[in-house]
Design a protein around this motif. Structure first.
Motif, mmCIF file in Angstrom:
data_model
loop_
_atom_site.group_PDB
_atom_site.id
_atom_site.type_symbol
_atom_site.label_atom_id
_atom_site.label_comp_id
_atom_site.label_asym_id
_atom_site.label_seq_id
_atom_site.Cartn_x
_atom_site.Cartn_y
_atom_site.Cartn_z
ATOM 1 N N LEU A 17 8.804 6.704 -0.383
ATOM 2 C CA LEU A 17 9.195 5.919 -1.567
ATOM 3 C C LEU A 17 8.423 4.604 -1.641
ATOM 4 O O LEU A 17 7.998 4.176 -2.716
ATOM 5 N N VAL A 18 8.207 3.983 -0.474
ATOM 6 C CA VAL A 18 7.434 2.739 -0.445
ATOM 7 C C VAL A 18 5.995 3.017 -0.866
ATOM 8 O O VAL A 18 5.409 2.282 -1.679
ATOM 9 N N ALA A 19 5.400 4.092 -0.325
ATOM 10 C CA ALA A 19 4.033 4.443 -0.698
ATOM 11 C C ALA A 19 3.942 4.803 -2.181
ATOM 12 O O ALA A 19 2.952 4.491 -2.849
ATOM 13 N N HIS A 20 4.990 5.449 -2.698
ATOM 14 C CA HIS A 20 5.048 5.773 -4.125
ATOM 15 C C HIS A 20 5.108 4.496 -4.966
ATOM 16 O O HIS A 20 4.420 4.370 -5.990
ATOM 17 N N TRP A 21 5.913 3.532 -4.529
ATOM 18 C CA TRP A 21 6.015 2.254 -5.224
ATOM 19 C C TRP A 21 4.677 1.516 -5.211
ATOM 20 O O TRP A 21 4.323 0.844 -6.183
ATOM 21 N N MET A 22 3.903 1.681 -4.130
ATOM 22 C CA MET A 22 2.593 1.045 -4.024
ATOM 23 C C MET A 22 1.503 1.843 -4.747
ATOM 24 O O MET A 22 0.338 1.469 -4.719
ATOM 25 N N ARG A 23 1.905 2.961 -5.373
ATOM 26 C CA ARG A 23 1.009 3.821 -6.157
ATOM 27 C C ARG A 23 -0.127 4.427 -5.338
ATOM 28 O O ARG A 23 -1.264 4.544 -5.784
ATOM 29 N N PHE A 24 0.181 4.832 -4.111
ATOM 30 C CA PHE A 24 -0.767 5.603 -3.316
ATOM 31 C C PHE A 24 -0.846 7.022 -3.869
ATOM 32 O O PHE A 24 0.177 7.583 -4.279
ATOM 33 N N PRO A 25 -2.041 7.635 -3.877
ATOM 34 C CA PRO A 25 -2.073 9.089 -4.079
ATOM 35 C C PRO A 25 -1.498 9.753 -2.830
ATOM 36 O O PRO A 25 -1.595 9.193 -1.729
ATOM 37 N N LEU A 26 -0.891 10.903 -2.990
ATOM 38 C CA LEU A 26 -0.211 11.604 -1.890
ATOM 39 C C LEU A 26 0.777 10.682 -1.171
ATOM 40 O O LEU A 26 0.787 10.575 0.055
ATOM 41 N N PRO A 27 1.630 9.973 -1.904
ATOM 42 C CA PRO A 27 2.482 8.956 -1.268
ATOM 43 C C PRO A 27 3.457 9.530 -0.255
ATOM 44 O O PRO A 27 3.721 8.918 0.778
ATOM 45 N N TRP A 28 3.991 10.719 -0.551
ATOM 46 C CA TRP A 28 5.016 11.279 0.332
ATOM 47 C C TRP A 28 4.389 11.737 1.643
ATOM 48 O O TRP A 28 5.007 11.592 2.706
ATOM 49 N N MET A 29 3.169 12.256 1.596
ATOM 50 C CA MET A 29 2.491 12.678 2.817
ATOM 51 C C MET A 29 2.071 11.465 3.648
ATOM 52 O O MET A 29 2.286 11.423 4.864
ATOM 53 N N ILE A 30 1.460 10.472 3.011
ATOM 54 C CA ILE A 30 1.004 9.290 3.735
ATOM 55 C C ILE A 30 2.199 8.532 4.307
ATOM 56 O O ILE A 30 2.192 8.103 5.468
ATOM 57 N N GLY A 31 3.247 8.358 3.509
ATOM 58 C CA GLY A 31 4.438 7.664 3.999
ATOM 59 C C GLY A 31 5.070 8.381 5.176
ATOM 60 O O GLY A 31 5.425 7.755 6.179
ATOM 61 N N ALA A 32 5.205 9.698 5.073
ATOM 62 C CA ALA A 32 5.795 10.478 6.163
ATOM 63 C C ALA A 32 4.931 10.411 7.418
ATOM 64 O O ALA A 32 5.446 10.345 8.538
ATOM 65 N N MET A 33 3.620 10.444 7.242
ATOM 66 C CA MET A 33 2.697 10.382 8.375
ATOM 67 C C MET A 33 2.814 9.041 9.102
ATOM 68 O O MET A 33 2.865 8.987 10.331
ATOM 69 N N VAL A 34 2.869 7.950 8.332
ATOM 70 C CA VAL A 34 3.014 6.619 8.935
ATOM 71 C C VAL A 34 4.352 6.507 9.672
ATOM 72 O O VAL A 34 4.422 5.985 10.793
ATOM 73 N N PHE A 35 5.416 7.015 9.056
ATOM 74 C CA PHE A 35 6.733 6.968 9.696
ATOM 75 C C PHE A 35 6.733 7.750 11.009
ATOM 76 O O PHE A 35 7.190 7.235 12.045
#
Length: 357
Positions: free
Chosen positions: A25-43
């Motif tokens: 959700l944070v990555a989505h708010w920051m308008r990253f492409p593939l936000p759910w994958m990048i956010g999950a990977m960082v977590f």
């Protein structure tokens, strides 16, 4: 010790995916492409770096691959397949040139990280963490640095390439929109999933490499080429797939792996960036050679990460079938040849005394 599916274990898994969703959700708010994958990977990477357990079911990666691969397979319409025939020679040439660039990077890695030639080649030729680790054990080298290098390259590709291309392209105002506004129906989505599962099971039965992506892609692509009534999945299904894949990828990258590869880390980072840069150069050359857009060619020649590169092409709404085909051709060339490549490298290294006895 808790039973594998106790209430405590189930609660732990739910908390893990809730955390991954929050980071997404944070990555989505920051308008990253593939936000759910990048956010999950960082977590997931953060949890593992804190040396906390991450007991996610192994099947989640397979489910994520099937869902993404079948979504990509929708682009293989009869018109798209016909357009790709003219690019078959560049696809094959790119696969072999990528192997050659991997050897160039391996020579660089040997020099700066002081590793043996087998470790360097297994770390540099894009063949996936699992496959390269298996070959490392077979040739009596430590698999830890190899797994680290292959995983690091994939993570760098996911974090760097999609955001950079979307930002430079400039035409995508909302990176999520292209994935979230797909038309879908319940029967069409179910049929898409069924074709993917059937393709994955068939690929696994005949022993194909990466069956849950390649087989699912093949099943969905064949159905799309036959104009069967497939539709996309609802967007939450793709969100789930990205989270599954992001958590799996991040979970591989833990502190114990860093400890084992400590002296190797700076060299692996530089080698990964060098291979990415060389493949970008190859993509620029192919842009001139093929007449395709630079975005499509850079995604097509990225050294690995077919799932993420295909999703980025879907976000750009440009060349999805071409990007996927380039990666699939490379997978089918590199993985079957990987054992032969490393075996020949070992024989040459032994002949010239390049490996420690």
């Amino acid at each position: 010790m808790k039973p594998p599916w106790s209430l405590g274990h189930l609660a732990h898994v739910i908390l893990i995916y809730a955390g991954a969703l929050l980071f997404g959700l944070v990555a989505h708010w920051m308008r990253f492409p593939l936000p759910w994958m990048i956010g999950a990977m960082v977590f997931a990477s953060s949890v593992r770096m804190a040396e906390r357990p991450l007991p996610v079911p192994g099947q989640t990666r397979q489910i994520g691959q099937i869902l993404v691969a079948t979504s990509v397979g929708l682009s293989f319409t009869p018109e798209a397949v016909g357009a790709m025939v003219s690019l078959l020679l560049p696809m094959v040439g790119t696969a072999f040139l990528t192997i050659g660039l991997g050897f160039v990077v391996a020579a660089f890695l040997m020099r700066i990280a002081r590793v043996d030639v087998i470790t360097a080649v297994l770390s540099s030729v894009p063949m996936g963490p699992v496959e390269s680790a298996t070959l490392a054990v077979r040739h009596n080298v430590q698999p830890g640095p190899v797994i680290f290098a292959q995983t690091l390259r994939i993570m760098l590709l996911v974090v760097l390439i999609p955001p950079a291309i979307v930002a430079i392209d400039g035409s995508v105002k909302d990176p999520v929109a292209a994935l979230s506004r797909m038309d879908w129906s319940v029967p069409g989505a179910i049929l898409l999933c069924v074709t993917g599962v059937a393709g994955a099971l068939a690929a696994r039965a005949v022993g194909l490499a990466n069956p849950f992506f390649v087989g699912s892609l093949g099943g969905a692509a064949l159905a799309a080429a036959l104009s069967l009534p497939l539709t996309a999945y609802p967007y939450p299904v793709l969100v789930l797939a990205q989270i599954f894949l992001g958590v799996w990828l991040g979970a591989v990258f833990d502190r114990d792996l860093l400890r084992r590869a400590r002296g190797f880390i700076p060299g692996a980072i530089l080698a990964s960036l060098l291979l990415i840069a060389l493949c970008i150069g190859m993509g620029v050359g192919l842009t001139w050679l093929t007449g395709e857009s630079w975005q499509v060619m850079l995604l097509s020649t990225a050294p690995g990460s077919v799932t993420e590169m295909a999703l980025t092409a879907k976000i750009l709404e440009d060349g999805l079938a071409v990007v996927t085909a380039f990666h699939v051709i490379r997978i089918f060339i590199i993985l079957p040849l990987a054992g032969t490549i490393i075996g020949m490298t070992a024989r040459v290294a032994d002949h010239w005394g390049l490996r420690p006895r």
